[in-house]
Each structure stands twice: as C-alpha cells, then as structure tokens.
Scaffold this active site. Structure first.
Site, PDB file in Angstrom:
ATOM      1  N   ASP A  44       0.856  -1.193   0.000  1.00  0.00           N
ATOM      2  CA  ASP A  44       0.000   0.000   0.000  1.00  0.00           C
ATOM      3  C   ASP A  44       0.888   1.238   0.000  1.00  0.00           C
ATOM      4  OD1 ASP A  44      -3.253   0.353   0.988  1.00  0.00           O
ATOM      5  OD2 ASP A  44      -1.981   2.132   0.964  1.00  0.00           O
ATOM      6  N   TYR A  75       6.390  -1.760  -4.959  1.00  0.00           N
ATOM      7  CA  TYR A  75       5.841  -2.791  -5.858  1.00  0.00           C
ATOM      8  C   TYR A  75       6.829  -3.936  -6.071  1.00  0.00           C
ATOM      9  CZ  TYR A  75       2.369   0.812  -6.743  1.00  0.00           C
ATOM     10  OH  TYR A  75       1.391   1.753  -6.584  1.00  0.00           O
ATOM     11  N   GLY A  89      -7.133   1.992  -4.730  1.00  0.00           N
ATOM     12  CA  GLY A  89      -7.922   3.062  -5.326  1.00  0.00           C
ATOM     13  C   GLY A  89      -9.052   3.498  -4.429  1.00  0.00           C
ATOM     14  N   ALA A  90      -9.694   4.590  -4.847  1.00  0.00           N
ATOM     15  CA  ALA A  90     -10.807   5.137  -4.060  1.00  0.00           C
ATOM     16  C   ALA A  90     -11.998   4.190  -4.112  1.00  0.00           C
ATOM     17  CB  ALA A  90     -11.197   6.482  -4.643  1.00  0.00           C
ATOM     18  N   GLN A  92     -16.408   3.807  -3.400  1.00  0.00           N
ATOM     19  CA  GLN A  92     -17.617   4.645  -3.492  1.00  0.00           C
ATOM     20  C   GLN A  92     -17.987   5.227  -2.132  1.00  0.00           C
ATOM     21  OE1 GLN A  92     -19.378   0.943  -5.358  1.00  0.00           O
ATOM     22  NE2 GLN A  92     -21.022   2.424  -5.716  1.00  0.00           N
ATOM     23  N   ARG A  98     -20.135   3.351  -9.224  1.00  0.00           N
ATOM     24  CA  ARG A  98     -18.769   2.849  -9.464  1.00  0.00           C
ATOM     25  C   ARG A  98     -18.098   3.688 -10.552  1.00  0.00           C
ATOM     26  NH1 ARG A  98     -22.263  -1.546  -8.681  1.00  0.00           N
ATOM     27  NH2 ARG A  98     -21.693  -2.903  -6.948  1.00  0.00           N
ATOM     28  N   ASP A 158     -21.807  -9.948  -7.522  1.00  0.00           N
ATOM     29  CA  ASP A 158     -23.217  -9.749  -7.874  1.00  0.00           C
ATOM     30  C   ASP A 158     -23.907 -11.117  -7.996  1.00  0.00           C
ATOM     31  OD1 ASP A 158     -22.780  -6.714  -9.446  1.00  0.00           O
ATOM     32  OD2 ASP A 158     -21.136  -8.139  -9.271  1.00  0.00           O
ATOM     33  N   ALA A 160     -22.990 -13.888  -6.501  1.00  0.00           N
ATOM     34  CA  ALA A 160     -23.108 -14.482  -5.159  1.00  0.00           C
ATOM     35  C   ALA A 160     -24.301 -13.876  -4.409  1.00  0.00           C
ATOM     36  CB  ALA A 160     -21.823 -14.260  -4.370  1.00  0.00           C
ATOM     37  N   ARG A 161     -24.465 -12.556  -4.557  1.00  0.00           N
ATOM     38  CA  ARG A 161     -25.614 -11.898  -3.904  1.00  0.00           C
ATOM     39  C   ARG A 161     -26.920 -12.430  -4.484  1.00  0.00           C
ATOM     40  NH1 ARG A 161     -22.663  -6.106  -4.502  1.00  0.00           N
ATOM     41  NH2 ARG A 161     -21.813  -5.981  -2.401  1.00  0.00           N
ATOM     42  N   HIS A 178     -28.014 -22.163  -9.830  1.00  0.00           N
ATOM     43  CA  HIS A 178     -27.104 -21.900 -10.945  1.00  0.00           C
ATOM     44  C   HIS A 178     -27.670 -20.741 -11.752  1.00  0.00           C
ATOM     45  CE1 HIS A 178     -25.058 -25.485  -9.722  1.00  0.00           C
ATOM     46  NE2 HIS A 178     -26.243 -26.073  -9.666  1.00  0.00           N
ATOM     47  N   HIS A 185     -19.939  -4.875 -14.053  1.00  0.00           N
ATOM     48  CA  HIS A 185     -20.043  -4.904 -12.591  1.00  0.00           C
ATOM     49  C   HIS A 185     -20.483  -3.489 -12.215  1.00  0.00           C
ATOM     50  CE1 HIS A 185     -19.373  -5.371  -8.384  1.00  0.00           C
ATOM     51  NE2 HIS A 185     -18.385  -4.506  -8.358  1.00  0.00           N
TER      52      HIS A 185
HETATM   53  P1  NAD Z   1      -9.974   1.715   0.757  1.00  0.00           P
HETATM   54  O1  NAD Z   1      -9.981   3.199   0.580  1.00  0.00           O
HETATM   55  O2  NAD Z   1     -10.292   1.160   2.091  1.00  0.00           O
HETATM   56  O3  NAD Z   1      -8.567   1.118   0.311  1.00  0.00           O
HETATM   57  C1  NAD Z   1      -7.885   1.499  -0.825  1.00  0.00           C
HETATM   58  C2  NAD Z   1      -6.414   1.412  -0.502  1.00  0.00           C
HETATM   59  O4  NAD Z   1      -5.669   1.629  -1.715  1.00  0.00           O
HETATM   60  C3  NAD Z   1      -5.941   2.489   0.492  1.00  0.00           C
HETATM   61  O5  NAD Z   1      -5.350   1.856   1.626  1.00  0.00           O
HETATM   62  C4  NAD Z   1      -4.940   3.307  -0.300  1.00  0.00           C
HETATM   63  O6  NAD Z   1      -3.869   3.797   0.489  1.00  0.00           O
HETATM   64  C5  NAD Z   1      -4.474   2.305  -1.336  1.00  0.00           C
HETATM   65  N1  NAD Z   1      -3.863   2.895  -2.530  1.00  0.00           N
HETATM   66  C6  NAD Z   1      -4.250   3.989  -3.243  1.00  0.00           C
HETATM   67  N2  NAD Z   1      -3.423   4.187  -4.270  1.00  0.00           N
HETATM   68  C7  NAD Z   1      -2.486   3.203  -4.241  1.00  0.00           C
HETATM   69  C8  NAD Z   1      -1.358   2.868  -5.041  1.00  0.00           C
HETATM   70  N3  NAD Z   1      -1.025   3.606  -6.108  1.00  0.00           N
HETATM   71  N4  NAD Z   1      -0.620   1.770  -4.700  1.00  0.00           N
HETATM   72  C9  NAD Z   1      -0.943   1.041  -3.614  1.00  0.00           C
HETATM   73  N5  NAD Z   1      -1.993   1.321  -2.815  1.00  0.00           N
HETATM   74  C10 NAD Z   1      -2.764   2.376  -3.122  1.00  0.00           C
HETATM   75  O7  NAD Z   1     -10.992   1.139  -0.353  1.00  0.00           O
HETATM   76  P2  NAD Z   1     -11.660  -0.309  -0.357  1.00  0.00           P
HETATM   77  O8  NAD Z   1     -12.979  -0.244   0.301  1.00  0.00           O
HETATM   78  O9  NAD Z   1     -10.641  -1.316   0.072  1.00  0.00           O
HETATM   79  O10 NAD Z   1     -11.954  -0.465  -1.917  1.00  0.00           O
HETATM   80  C11 NAD Z   1     -10.888  -0.633  -2.840  1.00  0.00           C
HETATM   81  C12 NAD Z   1     -11.453  -0.696  -4.248  1.00  0.00           C
HETATM   82  O11 NAD Z   1     -12.226  -1.898  -4.388  1.00  0.00           O
HETATM   83  C13 NAD Z   1     -12.420   0.458  -4.588  1.00  0.00           C
HETATM   84  O12 NAD Z   1     -12.209   0.897  -5.900  1.00  0.00           O
HETATM   85  C14 NAD Z   1     -13.789  -0.185  -4.433  1.00  0.00           C
HETATM   86  O13 NAD Z   1     -14.782   0.471  -5.194  1.00  0.00           O
HETATM   87  C15 NAD Z   1     -13.499  -1.580  -4.947  1.00  0.00           C
HETATM   88  N6  NAD Z   1     -14.460  -2.628  -4.589  1.00  0.00           N
HETATM   89  C16 NAD Z   1     -14.686  -3.560  -5.524  1.00  0.00           C
HETATM   90  C17 NAD Z   1     -15.583  -4.569  -5.287  1.00  0.00           C
HETATM   91  C18 NAD Z   1     -15.837  -5.583  -6.381  1.00  0.00           C
HETATM   92  O14 NAD Z   1     -16.779  -6.374  -6.292  1.00  0.00           O
HETATM   93  N7  NAD Z   1     -15.030  -5.609  -7.407  1.00  0.00           N
HETATM   94  C19 NAD Z   1     -16.239  -4.647  -4.048  1.00  0.00           C
HETATM   95  C20 NAD Z   1     -15.961  -3.687  -3.087  1.00  0.00           C
HETATM   96  C21 NAD Z   1     -15.075  -2.659  -3.373  1.00  0.00           C
END
Ligand code: NAD
Length: 319
Positions: A44, A75, A89-90, A92, A98, A158, A160-161, A178, A185
């Site tokens: 992170d 990395y 990433g950020a 919602q 999304r 989605d 699973a829900r 099924h 998404h």
């Molecule tokens: P969060 O804010 O809790 O965690 C995100 C983390 O990413 C933070 O700790 C931040 O420091 C880190 N980060 C940001 N930029 C970075 C970089 N360049 N390198 C390494 N780390 C970095 O958010 P979250 O609730 O864990 O959600 C994360 C993502 O997952 C979001 O985009 C969210 O929408 C998505 N999400 C997807 C699903 C799905 O079904 N695919 C479900 C829930 C959430």
C-alpha cells in the site's frame, strides 16, 4: 514453460495484494483462512496501513500456520507472486456510482500497472478496484499481458448476492442455485434468467416462481452495494471471500466456472471490451469463456453494458 505452469501441483504460491484497505485486507484475511497461498504480500502507498494489517494477520499465525505475511509500500514485493490482486484506489462514498470513480482510479492505474509489471511480468493480474470493467481493460492495455492473464473479479460478487437471494426465496442453498449476473459490474448488469436453474430445472418450473418476485430480487441484488455502503460505509466481507475463491480456483487448477470480467472478442457480436461472462479459470488464467444461450433481451442487455463501458472509456481523460 511459464512459471505458473511449472509450479502446478505444489503449494508454494505467493499472492500479492496491492491496496491494503477494506477490500485488500479482508481478502488477505480470507486467503489466510483458506490456506491456498504460501505467502501473502500486502502493498500500500500508505506503508503504515500495510504494516498494521500485516501485523494483525501475523498475530493469527498460531491458528493458521504455514503462510508468510509480508508488507511494504514498494511494488518490488510483487516479485515472484503468481497472482497480483489489485484493490488499490478510491471506493464509493454513499450515493456515488462505481463509474464516478473513473478519473481518480484510472490515474492511479496508469502509473501503477507499468511499475508492477516491471517487477513481475509472469503472473496473473486480478483487478478488483472500480470501475471494475474499465480498470480491467486499462490493466490489459498498460501491462501488455496476454488476455488470459488479466481479468477482473467482475460479477462474482453480484452473482453471489443473486444466488443468496434466490436461495432464500426458493429455500435451497445458494450453492444449488445456478444463475449468473452478467455484463458490467455496475448499474447495467443483468441476470441471465433464461438459463437460471436449480438442479437443472429452470426457475419458471418452481411453484414459488413469479416474474414480479424475480424482478424484485434482481433489483435488490443490483442495489445491494449501495444499501451496504449507506449502512456501513463500504463492502468487503463478501468480495474478500470472492477473491479468495478466485485465487483458490487459479492455484488449485480446477477449471472452475466463475463469473469474471475478461476481454471479449465477438461474444454475440460484442468485442474490444471487458465484461463478465461465465469463464473457465485455471492456473493459466482464463481458459475459455462460455457462450451462454442468451435470449434476445439478454443479448441486448449485454450490448448495453458494452456501450456503457466504451462510452465512459471514450470520455475518460486519463485512460
Ligand atoms: P480503501 O480506501 O479502504 O482502500 C484502498 C487502498 O488503496 C488504500 O489503503 C490506499 O492507500 C491504497 N492505494 C491507493 N493508491 C495506491 C497505489 N497507487 N498503490 C498502492 N496502494 C494504493 O478502499 P476499499 O474499500 O478497500 O476499496 C478498494 C477498491 O475496491 C475500490 O475501488 C472499491 O470500489 C473496490 N471494490 C470492488 C468490489 C468488487 O466487487 N469488485 C467490491 C468492493 C469494493
């Protein structure tokens, strides 16, 4: 022979998780319990956060031994991982879609993916961050990896829900339902009703079936994330388990069928976009996408998902 192939059958498998927030750290916890990874690396930009999460997991190793937990902000930790799960990433905020995350998260991916790939060009990249299908497409573009090795968790959550809600309604285990949610998404996802079944029997043949009730269940499925986010700020347990399932399916090389977002080429005429369809997954990644016998409405819904994703990609300044 790729590294993935040569390690088939043993259990010395490192999984790197980039982004140790709600989703990344919950995935690490689920993976630790599952036991299919030999090492879990938490990465992170916020090193303290990665360290705190890693410490908390390490303190549980008495109960779940034989897993190494590493952490950091570089990395370089992705080196030697068989799978890199990208949760950075950020997320919602209440009321956000999304797609609203596109500019913030595409900027992160543009910088991050080439750096990850510099340290590991022989792995599977599993995208979890949103907007999922757009970021999966961009990860494919920035990594230049083969299409089979870049995919997103897609509609596994989605689906699973949906199975949970159908299971509750028909009073059977979600495991015996099924039914797939396909497409984006996101808000244009759709249920493949024409093939939804329990024990091979189409849902329509069950006494409790009603069109109105089914539509209500899908609406509940589609709005589930919004509802959870409004109540507790984020969703992470179910997706954490979903990530652990995908990782286990890859490492155990079982040719399991999961709803994942991958690059489509002429899937009912839909091409050059990443969307979720049931796909066979194994240690090499996506082995094959299953061409579902969709009806005309479902094909239209798939095309709608494709144009939503493509339209947003065209508008995106960082992409
Ligand atoms: P969060 O804010 O809790 O965690 C995100 C983390 O990413 C933070 O700790 C931040 O420091 C880190 N980060 C940001 N930029 C970075 C970089 N360049 N390198 C390494 N780390 C970095 O958010 P979250 O609730 O864990 O959600 C994360 C993502 O997952 C979001 O985009 C969210 O929408 C998505 N999400 C997807 C699903 C799905 O079904 N695919 C479900 C829930 C959430």
């Amino acid at each position: 022979m790729s590294k993935l192939k040569s390690k088939k059958g043993n259990h010395t498998s490192k999984v790197a998780i980039v982004g140790a927030g709600f989703v990344g750290s919950t995935a690490a916890y689920a993976l630790l319990i599952d036991g299919s990874a030999s090492e879990i690396a938490l990465i992170d930009v916020n090193r303290e956060k990665a360290e705190g999460e890693a410490m908390d997991l390490q303190h549980g190793l008495q109960f779940k031994p034989n897993v190494k937990i590493s952490f950091g902000s570089s990395y370089e930790l992705c080196k030697d991982a068989e799978i890199i799960v990208i949760c950075a990433g950020a997320h919602q905020k209440p009321g956000e879609t999304r797609i609203d995350l596109i500019s913030r998260n595409s900027a992160i991916f543009k910088e991050m993916i080439p750096q990850i790939v510099k340290h590991n060009s022989d792995c599977i990249l599993l995208v979890v961050a949103n907007p999922l299908d757009i970021l999966t497409y961009l990860t494919l573009k920035y990594s230049k990896f083969p299409k089979s090795r870049v995919f997103g968790s897609g509609t596994i959550l989605d689906t699973a829900r949906f199975r949970y809600m159908l299971g509750e309604y028909f009073e059977v285990s979600p495991n015996s339902v099924h039914a797939y949610i396909m497409g984006e998404h996101g808000d244009s996802s759709f249920p493949a009703w024409s093939t939804a079944n329990i024990a091979g029997v189409n849902l329509k043949h069950f006494k409790k079936y009603s069109r109105k009730a089914m539509d209500k269940l899908f609406l509940k499925t589609k709005n589930a994330a919004y509802e959870v986010i409004a109540k507790k700020g984020a969703t992470y347990y179910a997706i954490g388990l979903g990530i652990s399932k995908i990782v286990n399916s890859i490492l155990s090389d079982q040719n399991e069928v999961l709803a994942l977002s991958s690059y489509l080429t002429n899937y009912y005429g839909v091409s050059d976009v990443c969307l979720s369809v049931p796909a066979i997954v194994n240690r090499q990644g996506i082995k094959e996408q299953i061409l579902m016998p969709l009806n005309s409405l479902e094909k239209k819904q798939l095309r709608k998902s494709a144009s939503t994703i493509k339209g947003n990609l065209r508008k995106c300044k960082n992409c």
